[in-house]
Design a protein around this motif. Sequence first.
Motif, short mmCIF file in Angstrom:
data_model
loop_
_atom_site.label_atom_id
_atom_site.label_comp_id
_atom_site.label_asym_id
_atom_site.label_seq_id
_atom_site.Cartn_x
_atom_site.Cartn_y
_atom_site.Cartn_z
N TRP A 73 0.85 -1.19 0.00
CA TRP A 73 0.00 0.00 0.00
C TRP A 73 0.88 1.24 0.00
CZ3 TRP A 73 0.86 3.09 4.27
CH2 TRP A 73 1.46 2.48 5.39
N GLY A 74 0.28 2.36 -0.35
CA GLY A 74 0.99 3.63 -0.23
C GLY A 74 1.23 4.34 -1.55
N GLU A 75 1.20 5.66 -1.46
CA GLU A 75 1.43 6.49 -2.63
C GLU A 75 2.74 7.26 -2.48
OE1 GLU A 75 -1.86 7.04 -1.06
OE2 GLU A 75 -2.52 5.32 -2.23
N LYS A 125 1.29 9.64 3.32
CA LYS A 125 1.97 9.68 4.62
C LYS A 125 3.05 8.61 4.73
CE LYS A 125 -1.65 11.48 7.67
NZ LYS A 125 -2.42 11.18 8.89
N LEU A 165 5.88 -3.29 12.56
CA LEU A 165 4.78 -2.93 13.46
C LEU A 165 4.11 -4.15 14.10
CD1 LEU A 165 3.10 -0.18 11.26
CD2 LEU A 165 4.45 0.19 13.32
N ALA A 194 1.15 -1.39 17.10
CA ALA A 194 -0.06 -0.87 16.47
C ALA A 194 -0.85 -2.03 15.92
CB ALA A 194 0.32 0.09 15.34
N GLU A 214 -11.38 10.01 8.49
CA GLU A 214 -11.06 9.25 9.69
C GLU A 214 -12.26 9.21 10.64
OE1 GLU A 214 -7.40 11.27 10.61
OE2 GLU A 214 -6.23 9.92 9.32
N GLU A 256 -5.75 6.20 11.90
CA GLU A 256 -5.05 7.08 10.98
C GLU A 256 -5.16 6.47 9.58
OE1 GLU A 256 -0.57 9.12 10.64
OE2 GLU A 256 -0.89 7.51 12.07
N ILE A 257 -5.58 7.27 8.61
CA ILE A 257 -5.62 6.81 7.21
C ILE A 257 -4.25 7.11 6.60
CG2 ILE A 257 -6.66 7.13 4.93
CD1 ILE A 257 -9.25 7.97 6.25
N LEU A 258 -3.55 6.07 6.20
CA LEU A 258 -2.19 6.26 5.70
C LEU A 258 -2.10 6.28 4.18
CD1 LEU A 258 -0.34 3.82 8.15
CD2 LEU A 258 -0.30 6.31 8.21
N SER A 259 -3.11 5.78 3.51
CA SER A 259 -3.04 5.75 2.04
C SER A 259 -4.42 5.53 1.46
CB SER A 259 -2.12 4.62 1.56
OG SER A 259 -2.71 3.35 1.81
N VAL A 297 -6.67 7.47 0.12
CA VAL A 297 -7.68 8.53 0.13
C VAL A 297 -6.99 9.82 -0.30
CG1 VAL A 297 -9.27 9.88 1.57
CG2 VAL A 297 -9.03 7.41 1.95
N SER A 349 -4.77 2.02 3.73
CA SER A 349 -4.08 1.49 4.92
C SER A 349 -4.55 2.26 6.13
CB SER A 349 -2.57 1.63 4.73
OG SER A 349 -1.91 1.14 5.86
N MET A 379 -4.34 2.53 10.37
CA MET A 379 -3.51 2.12 11.51
C MET A 379 -4.05 2.70 12.81
SD MET A 379 0.61 2.52 12.10
CE MET A 379 0.58 4.31 12.09
N ARG A 404 -2.57 3.04 16.61
CA ARG A 404 -1.42 2.85 17.51
C ARG A 404 -1.89 2.29 18.84
NH1 ARG A 404 3.96 3.08 15.75
NH2 ARG A 404 4.08 4.58 14.07
#
Lengths: 367, 367, 367, 367
Positions: free
Chosen positions: B15-17, B21, B68, C22, C38, C66-69, C71, C82, C84, C86
């Motif tokens: 995942w991830g762009e 973040k 994690l 997390a 979120e 937390e939205i990490l990717s 969106v 993704s 998460m 914590r």
Amino acid sequence: MAGSTYGTIFKIATWGESHGKALGVVIDGCPAGLPLSEEDIQLYLDRRKPGQTSISTPRKESDLVEILSGVFEGRTTGTPISLMIRNTSQKSSDYSQIASCYRPGHADYTFDAKYGFRDYRGGGRSSGRETTGRVAAGAVALKILSRLGVSVCAYTEAIGPVSIDYGRFDPAAILTTPTCMPDAEASAKAESYLRDCQMEKDSAGGVIACRVKGLPAGIGEPVFEKLDAALARAMLSIGAVKSFEMGDGTLAAGSKGSENNDAFVMENGCVRKKTNHSGGTLGGLSDGSDLFFKTCIKPTPSIFKPQETVNREGQNVTIQIQGRHDPVIVPRAVVVVESMAALAILDLMMLNMNSRMEYLENFYRDK
Amino acid sequence: MAGSTYGTIFKIATWGESHGKALGVVIDGCPAGLPLSEEDIQLYLDRRKPGQTSISTPRKESDLVEILSGVFEGRTTGTPISLMIRNTSQKSSDYSQIASCYRPGHADYTFDAKYGFRDYRGGGRSSGRETTGRVAAGAVALKILSRLGVSVCAYTEAIGPVSIDYGRFDPAAILTTPTCMPDAEASAKAESYLRDCQMEKDSAGGVIACRVKGLPAGIGEPVFEKLDAALARAMLSIGAVKSFEMGDGTLAAGSKGSENNDAFVMENGCVRKKTNHSGGTLGGLSDGSDLFFKTCIKPTPSIFKPQETVNREGQNVTIQIQGRHDPVIVPRAVVVVESMAALAILDLMMLNMNSRMEYLENFYRDK
Amino acid sequence: MAGSTYGTIFKIATWGESHGKALGVVIDGCPAGLPLSEEDIQLYLDRRKPGQTSISTPRKESDLVEILSGVFEGRTTGTPISLMIRNTSQKSSDYSQIASCYRPGHADYTFDAKYGFRDYRGGGRSSGRETTGRVAAGAVALKILSRLGVSVCAYTEAIGPVSIDYGRFDPAAILTTPTCMPDAEASAKAESYLRDCQMEKDSAGGVIACRVKGLPAGIGEPVFEKLDAALARAMLSIGAVKSFEMGDGTLAAGSKGSENNDAFVMENGCVRKKTNHSGGTLGGLSDGSDLFFKTCIKPTPSIFKPQETVNREGQNVTIQIQGRHDPVIVPRAVVVVESMAALAILDLMMLNMNSRMEYLENFYRDK
Amino acid sequence: MAGSTYGTIFKIATWGESHGKALGVVIDGCPAGLPLSEEDIQLYLDRRKPGQTSISTPRKESDLVEILSGVFEGRTTGTPISLMIRNTSQKSSDYSQIASCYRPGHADYTFDAKYGFRDYRGGGRSSGRETTGRVAAGAVALKILSRLGVSVCAYTEAIGPVSIDYGRFDPAAILTTPTCMPDAEASAKAESYLRDCQMEKDSAGGVIACRVKGLPAGIGEPVFEKLDAALARAMLSIGAVKSFEMGDGTLAAGSKGSENNDAFVMENGCVRKKTNHSGGTLGGLSDGSDLFFKTCIKPTPSIFKPQETVNREGQNVTIQIQGRHDPVIVPRAVVVVESMAALAILDLMMLNMNSRMEYLENFYRDK
């Protein structure tokens, strides 16, 4: 594992050995309402059949397909379609030699290494006859695609050193030349080359190219399910295939960005590309231009020259293969390439139906 | 669909762009008991990092990995391993131009066609940064493979017109030359070629080769899950890859059966092949010799020359790309090739544990 | 295997241990264009949170997502999301006893048996905290469903011997009673029962019922992917769930066909059922009436009474569990039931888009 | 979607309609080297066959299985096993009424809603005959399990209001009573009850229980692939099943933690449980004690009483079902429960082979 199962939504499971009772495929996930008859499928199986020309094995296989389930009153019901092709022409005696030693270029050794033993009759599951199930399922996928405006056309680009001249490209020739070359002159040369190979008790390989027209932009999924990746996997899953090239393929390595990039331009209100070096995908998604890819087929491993090998007892021996074998399998593999391409593309088109929230909303609004 | 999920038993979801973040991967299916630390993974991420030489983007990305979950007291627990790499170096302002028009050779247009809009910052998910998750997961797969006696080694075979001389092959050079070429002389020529490209505001492609040693015979599954098919899919799933060749690859098309077949011979009581034209597979299963395959990488599409394209409003425009871009991505993609190869191979090795009844019987006898 | 991955099109991979850094989830296959914040997700996580009433553990977990990717500009992009959470409140010292011996009713022994060791802190991956990822993903699925006109509502039907009176059913009460019972009177009795359990250092179980409204007919796939089967699997995948009943459930065994069959009748031009003994499915497909199913939750295994057990060294010992534990987990599991139901249903609704040829033809006609 | 495909490693695809040409299954992923004959499979199909007692339909179905592939010289080869059962006893005329109206309790309406039309002959794919393929595949799975020391035994616990007395439990009776009840006295009462149902033109349901012995601890995967979840899904995928209970099942809801927890104790050097309320799993993994679960079967929906329903034209009508139908399907479903349990368990046992790094290391050390 499920090595003979393919697809996520339009899922198929093929089965059968070269000299078993039958071969077939179960299609699980075909949409309901598609008109489907045995003739629709037979058309494609007939293109795969051997014994039709001087450059294929004289072995006769009638390869008649039977629809056992999933079709009612001429239309698919949405439930599994079971297709069976009875084996009728096996001559097991031809293959007894294979039982004890490993033919070079074949899967005899690796099947033994994996499974401890193997069905040695005609190569068993590793035989080219395994593709019968793919072609039967591919025929269904191709019919669906055609109703969605998508056509898939493969042809022989080269046999041994003989390549077609794209200047003479004649699509009508594909199904009429024994080589499936769309260039009658090149085909004649290739036939002559193949006769020489046969005289030398040797065999030839070649190149199959494939063009897909009518695919809308956006088919494929980013990252691991790229359209390119799906096609590459589909092609390399065919027995004798040794390479896959998308668009310019290996030539891309030597070109520069300014040469390789396809400029976009508006054309009749639509986004078009001025060139198609990419072969019809960008970022793993179809870009609205034709898909174009190629695949190389190795020479038939069954040659009549004596060859060095080993037997199951671990002795070095010389093998001289008997039987009826194609001097080249390229022409018969053309319809297999079309079938696998269709299966890969259709599955991604089906998955694409869920790519946007608005598609779901529109679909379920009326229900 | 699950385009970012890969593998059957050793399953990963990346995942991830580019400018989000963070990026990462969840590994679901890693066996318990593997010693694993962030350093094990960082080693591979560092090989992918930009900004290390004159031929990669000066963009600095520290790319520090954080484990994690899934590791306890230094060992994997068998539960999902979540790996995250925070983004730290994004300069979103560099990319604002992309929002409105389609860069040639990029996925801007196809993402819009598929999804209706896109995260345009640095290419979003279609950026090469997407491979961060693959490399993090690949590092774990490579560690497992090494404990099973299997090594995976990729390197640059060519950049633009400059190829290595296999006579000068020096494996130690791979990690020391900025090109990842195992031939210092060729590497120097390639660097010179790349400087020329940069002066011309242009970019270059190249070829990555990969060799896998120590793989036992029988890995892969017949028909659709052939080892060749898995590798082809894995390679073509990497953004800029345009081809896959197994063993002799495209050369097989022009050779004869007698040339292409690898003779078997006994060697120290084991079945060996005298040559390796096949690239280490037969019938889709590993044959006990080294795996060898190649893949071509297209030239970086981000070039600084003006290019013709269209914008979202359907107008023809000229784009001049800004920012920090690699003149060639081949050297940084070498570790991605290793990672994807490892993921493909490990999954098939795990599946192979169930290939024979005796394996299950031996395993469960003592339980 | 990929035990923490779920779904075919809307695919999720959850990760994280009770006392790790997390927990989280990657959603791979969410359609593009869904507005998502979120807050949308936090709403559901807050319902799962402990420490809110006298009948849940006083342990405080803020559980901020937390939205990490995935969106961009407030909408999903179609790429992996993704999420998460914590961990902030772990008190590892509370759990040191678990390291050496097997708590009855917990997964300590079975994890050791499977993996050779385990993350013993708070149960690791077998902790109820594992459901955090499910609820985060479920919140997204529930939001999509609501836009498709489908609502999912679970509630507590019983705690220990105290059942709700369906005559007093007050849906507004679900989110306001500490028990999630839609009947304030029953809820008060249940609270009293729970206080008694706590005094006795014991714990209670209960029943969660769930009703899904607005589902069109035809959702689910015949044979193995029946809607009932998907829901049963989804429910039994939740840690403490011991049963699943569709519609009349176990009562169906004792009834007769004439009692159990639901008569069809036309109502405002639509096919309707006069009763709903089936619980909203026929032949594994939704039948247009409300889905209704129930699931039993076992009493919390962490009780403060001394219990007989064994330790890792194979000795019989007595364990007295310390720490902060819910006397009943039913109320906190209600939102988990909704989440899992939503994930199961949404995936089948997405798959259903390809059930008829005309759906594909209509979809691709305009492309 | 692939609704008729099941399993991850031991994968099956079933096909066929009640009144089509044949029914069958393809098993993709069976280990090589298992001795297998048609008799091995026929044994189980014969248990499913109707027409054997006064309480099953007098319809005769010979249901002879044919092995079409995947077996060579009496042993499985590791490639797909195709099993076919030709239909011989269809009387299509019996079912013409179904074409136009929706039988209560059947899938007629939902199939039409999903697919737009249906194969109405005998229920088509929604018929109980669909389970033929499950039982054929289950026979293979059961044979493998027995070689791994695992036995699966299902039986009828109740029919209508008549339950067995566990004090009289006689396993030998299961295959000899027409009800599959392991208690001859209860069986006689149940038969009498069924005769009454038949006189009333009505039908009955019942309960099937299943016990699995010999399963080692640790089978199943945490989170979504729990053994409980796999069994629940497997059971609810069977047409008439309405519930699933693991161990104490619904009783767990009312019990206290101190009652429900199973104490551990050392026994002959092994970890054992003093009781088995959990039904043999903890945290979704087998705990080394017997698996025990139950499932409720609804009364046969085909009853001869007149029933209210609607037709395809949207008119309210009265239907009076003709034909040959079982007054209860429970006894014939017992072998289906065993088959599905075996398929679920075997797949998880195969997946478990990769749960620890040391298992892979031991396996590949010698290769």
